[in-house]
Design a protein around this motif. Structure first.
Motif, PDB file in Angstrom:
ATOM      1  N   ILE A 361      54.938  79.320  36.410  1.00 33.45           N
ATOM      2  CA  ILE A 361      55.220  78.472  37.576  1.00 33.45           C
ATOM      3  C   ILE A 361      56.262  77.420  37.219  1.00 33.45           C
ATOM      4  O   ILE A 361      57.221  77.180  37.973  1.00 33.45           O
ATOM      5  N   ALA A 362      56.092  76.790  36.062  1.00 30.14           N
ATOM      6  CA  ALA A 362      57.042  75.756  35.643  1.00 30.14           C
ATOM      7  C   ALA A 362      58.426  76.343  35.405  1.00 30.14           C
ATOM      8  O   ALA A 362      59.443  75.738  35.770  1.00 30.14           O
ATOM      9  N   ARG A 363      58.481  77.524  34.797  1.00 29.94           N
ATOM     10  CA  ARG A 363      59.780  78.157  34.540  1.00 29.94           C
ATOM     11  C   ARG A 363      60.479  78.522  35.845  1.00 29.94           C
ATOM     12  O   ARG A 363      61.694  78.338  35.989  1.00 29.94           O
ATOM     13  N   HIS A 368      64.864  77.716  39.536  1.00 28.89           N
ATOM     14  CA  HIS A 368      65.355  77.720  40.917  1.00 28.89           C
ATOM     15  C   HIS A 368      65.330  76.331  41.549  1.00 28.89           C
ATOM     16  O   HIS A 368      65.638  76.215  42.740  1.00 28.89           O
ATOM     17  N   ARG A 369      64.921  75.310  40.773  1.00 26.21           N
ATOM     18  CA  ARG A 369      64.900  73.922  41.237  1.00 26.21           C
ATOM     19  C   ARG A 369      64.074  73.800  42.517  1.00 26.21           C
ATOM     20  O   ARG A 369      64.540  73.323  43.552  1.00 26.21           O
ATOM     21  N   VAL A 398      57.782  69.380  31.472  1.00 26.96           N
ATOM     22  CA  VAL A 398      59.202  69.039  31.332  1.00 26.96           C
ATOM     23  C   VAL A 398      60.072  70.104  31.992  1.00 26.96           C
ATOM     24  O   VAL A 398      61.083  69.798  32.639  1.00 26.96           O
ATOM     25  N   GLN A 399      59.683  71.370  31.844  1.00 28.33           N
ATOM     26  CA  GLN A 399      60.458  72.458  32.437  1.00 28.33           C
ATOM     27  C   GLN A 399      60.478  72.369  33.958  1.00 28.33           C
ATOM     28  O   GLN A 399      61.479  72.716  34.601  1.00 28.33           O
ATOM     29  N   ALA A 400      59.389  71.898  34.558  1.00 23.78           N
ATOM     30  CA  ALA A 400      59.298  71.831  36.018  1.00 23.78           C
ATOM     31  C   ALA A 400      59.985  70.606  36.600  1.00 23.78           C
ATOM     32  O   ALA A 400      60.042  70.472  37.823  1.00 23.78           O
ATOM     33  N   SER A 651      68.308  73.154  33.603  1.00 25.98           N
ATOM     34  CA  SER A 651      67.389  74.038  34.321  1.00 25.98           C
ATOM     35  C   SER A 651      67.493  75.476  33.837  1.00 25.98           C
ATOM     36  O   SER A 651      66.512  76.223  33.877  1.00 25.98           O
ATOM     37  N   THR A 652      68.669  75.878  33.364  1.00 28.18           N
ATOM     38  CA  THR A 652      68.838  77.256  32.895  1.00 28.18           C
ATOM     39  C   THR A 652      68.162  77.472  31.554  1.00 28.18           C
ATOM     40  O   THR A 652      67.548  78.514  31.321  1.00 28.18           O
ATOM     41  N   LYS A 653      68.247  76.482  30.673  1.00 27.41           N
ATOM     42  CA  LYS A 653      67.694  76.647  29.330  1.00 27.41           C
ATOM     43  C   LYS A 653      66.189  76.455  29.345  1.00 27.41           C
ATOM     44  O   LYS A 653      65.666  75.573  30.018  1.00 27.41           O
TER      45      LYS A 653
END
Length: 746
Positions: A361-363, A368-369, A398-400, A651-653
């Protein structure tokens, strides 16, 4: 000819030749070879083999109905199964040479496998499958006609048969798309896979998912439909299918660390990136300092060059799939993330499965922001230092986080991380994780909810964040009071940042490094929040954090400011001299020179149009700036600042949980240092003094000793005698004039 079990000839026996030929007996492999060489001459043998196949097949079916009892127990007679297998194999080999006589043979073989596959013996079942694969490879039948059969064969529980059928499906589809892709045929095969994937039969769905994942991993079916089907499999009602899809999606991307890798293959590429380093830095690394310091500086320089090449190679590969993920092809990422989040909130799976769902979910939200306002309160209750796998949990948080999420939605979670991890009673490892998490969140999030609290209102309807901008009118103020209250809070305020910055004085190196990295970030983002001694000399003292929804719009060519700075430095002295010459003649010109300000505009000669040389110069200046930053990062320079990545790169990494932990090499003890020193002396001999080595020397004289024994010329001897006589006279003359005085002792 003898027969076994109803008049069927044994495979071990040879077939009699047809009439009109010699009376030699041929084995089945020899007959197969001769039938391929002369198809017309062996038609009678073909008819005999076909009749034997029909007889064996009928006998086999009768035994299946009667539950024939053999010597070994209940089951099929092994002799009949062996005869049927041999006839099937030879007929499958010669089918391309007799298309009219054996037109129905592939269909009979496929019907036998589809009807009685579960009741057939394992050996016969594998032989029939190999014969069918042989017919497919010879293009007698098409993969589209037998794909459902091969998918069914993988669910029988036979490991050998499962591997055989799986490898055949993957290799056949790969070979079909090797030269060119037939979209209509691929779509038909994909429909079969998708239909199996959506079935309630768990075994059939698992086989379809594994096949789709393998074809997608090999980039055979590298399209949106396959990627969406794999992503949707994570919502499958069967837990095993869901876990398999989650594992594939999370493990697809390889985590790339920002640290320098020692991979030498990148340095030997044919098209190596352009690296611009300062000549003075290279000279210092080679000539200034002691041997040990020069060695350290050379190693730092090599690491800086590797880091710079890696960054330039990544920037050149932005258009490729270096950061590819199947999640990039999601048609409805918002609906997918919300469905997975609702299932996470209600599922009773074990902790590892919940963590996998949370990471996915976070990824998806970061890639896709997306705006998932229910995600952050759900995760907040798990942010505790004693929580199991809490570092991966914080990495998912952090990823989200990204610039499209309202800061007030993340603020409670942000405060939870600070309050639970960063305090004096916490362990150094927890403080390090907390400070690093704060830095990463502040790097990704807008720090201010609104620049002017009276102009921006935020309202929430069904998890959708609506941002409306109002002017100061009574009617709109009343509407704002009905929708929601204005926010003037900041995600990071001055007091909190200064408290966190005090951890730079910690005796734990990991904590101090994390605090200094936070200070370095805010030197670039918002230096005004730091105290004066922590600000240093920032590049832009007036920098401020972006407000929520604020976007930088480029109004000029990217990198043109570097060209302006470079040209302004070159024209600085010449322009100043010209102005002074004009000021000598007019007082008005001097006043005008004193009040002039620098305007950031392109030179008038270019009229705002850049040439190819200008673009090449911009590229060189960018490379030079990156080189200065890389050298400053590795301690070779102090002029470059910290580079803050933009939201697209962040966001890509993928966020690696290992970057939040402390990676500081501990100080070695004396025993460990001695052990390291002894390891370096293994190849050396025993230490000996130089004088002892000279005494043990064997052989002739040295060059210096040989020079003493050389015979000098006569003129040189006379010159030496004369020089010695003169020096002796001077010494005697000086000796008579010196006053030795009385001795101070007896």
């Amino acid at each position: 000819m003898s027969s076994h079990g109803g008049g069927v000839p044994s495979a071990a026996e040879s077939l009699p030749p047809s009439s009109g030929r010699s009376s030699e007996k041929l084995s089945l492999p020899s007959l197969q070879s001769k039938m391929k060489c002369d198809p017309e001459g062996y038609e009678s043998e073909l008819l005999l083999l076909r009749s034997q196949f029909q007889s064996s097949l009928e006998l086999f079916r009768e035994q299946a109905k009667m539950s024939f009892t053999s010597v070994s127990g209940f089951g099929f007679d092994s002799t009949v199964a062996k005869d049927l297998s041999d006839r099937v194999m030879i007929l499958s080999h010669v089918t391309p040479f007799y298309p009219q006589h054996l037109a129905d043979f592939p269909k009979q073989l496929a019907d036998l496998l589809s009807d009685a596959a579960r009741s057939l013996p394992s050996g016969l079942r594998c032989d029939l499958t190999r014969s069918l694969i042989l017919l497919l490879n010879r293009k007698v039948i098409d993969i589209g006609e037998t794909l459902s059969l091969f998918m069914e064969l993988q669910t029988l529980g036979d490991k050998v048969l499962k591997k055989l059928a799986f490898d055949h499906v993957v290799h056949s589809i790969k070979r079909m798309n090797q030269k060119h892709k037939n979209e209509a045929k691929n779509r038909a095969l994909q429909n079969v896979m998708f239909r199996d994937l959506n079935q309630e039969d768990e075994a059939r769905a698992k086989i379809a998912l594994v096949t789709l994942c393998e074809l997608h991993r090999r980039k055979v079916w590298f399209d949106d439909r396959t990627a969406n089907a794999i992503c949707r499999a994570s919502l499958h009602p069967a837990p095993r299918i869901m876990i398999a899809a989650l594992s594939f999606l999370l493990d697809y991307e390889k985590i790339e660390n920002d640290e320098d890798s020692d991979d030498s293959s990148s340095d030997d590429e044919s098209a190596s990136p352009q690296v611009v380093l300062n000549k003075h830095t290279i000279y210092k690394a080679s000539h200034q300092g002691t041997t040990a310091s020069k060695k350290k500086k050379k190693l730092k320089l090599q690491r800086a060059m590797r880091s710079l090449k890696k960054q330039q190679r990544r920037s050149s590969e932005k258009g490729t799939n270096s950061q590819y993920s199947p999640l990039n092809h999601l048609i409805d990422p918002q609906g997918f993330a919300e469905s997975l989040l609702s299932r996470l909130q209600t599922c009773n799976e074990r902790f590892e499965v919940k963590m996998m769902m949370l990471k996915l979910i976070a990824r998806t939200a970061g890639l896709h922001r997306l705006i998932l306002l229910k995600f952050y309160p759900f995760v907040q209750k798990y942010i505790q230092p004693h929580q199991r796998d809490v570092i991966n949990l914080i990495a998912a948080v952090v990823q989200a986080c990204h610039d499209m999420v309202p800061p007030d939605a993340v603020e409670p979670l942000f405060k939870q991380i600070v309050n639970q991890f960063v305090h004096d009673r916490s362990r150094p490892e927890a403080i390090t994780v907390g400070l690093n998490a704060v830095r990463e969140i502040c790097m990704r999030m807008p720090l201010v909810t609104s620049e002017f609290s009276s102009s921006v209102k935020i309202s929430v309807f069904n998890d959708l964040c609506l941002i409306e901008i109002y002017h100061a009118t009574p009617m709109r103020a009343g509407l704002a009071s009905m929708i929601g209250q204005p926010f003037d809070e900041k995600l990071m305020n001055e007091d909190l940042l200064q408290d966190l910055a005090l951890y730079k004085k910690s005796h734990e190196k990991a904590v101090s490094v994390a605090a200094r990295s936070l200070i370095t970030l805010f030197r670039e983002v918002c230096p005004s929040l730091l105290v004066k001694k922590d600000r240093g000399r920032p590049v832009d003292p007036t920098a401020r954090p972006k407000a929520y929804g604020e976007v930088d719009v480029a109004t000029d060519v990217i990198g043109a400011e570097l060209l302006l700075e470079n040209s302004s430095k070159k024209r600085k002295f010449s322009d100043f001299n010209d102005q002074l010459m004009a000021g000598d003649t007019s007082l008005r010109a001097l006043k005008k020179m004193a009040g002039t300000t620098t305007v950031n505009s392109l030179p008038e000669s270019t009229d705002g149009i850049l040439s190819n040389e200008d673009f090449q110069r911009i590229k060189e200046l960018k490379a030079k700036k990156e080189a200065e930053r890389a050298m400053a990062q590795h301690g070779l320079s102090t002029s470059a600042g910290f580079k803050v990545r933009n939201s697209d790169e962040l966001s890509t990494k993928r966020v690696d949980a290992a970057t939040l932990e402390a990676h500081v090499r501990k100080k070695m003890s004396k025993d460990e240092r001695l052990a390291m020193v002894k390891e370096g002396r293994e190849d050396r001999g025993k230490y000996q003094a130089r004088a002892a080595v000279k005494q043990k020397k064997t052989g002739g004289l040295s060059n210096k000793q040989k020079e003493h024994k050389k015979k000098m010329p006569l003129a040189a001897k006379r010159n030496k005698v004369t020089r010695t006589r003169i020096e002796k006279k001077k010494k005697n003359a000086r000796a008579g004039k010196q006053f030795r005085g009385r001795k101070a002792w007896k």
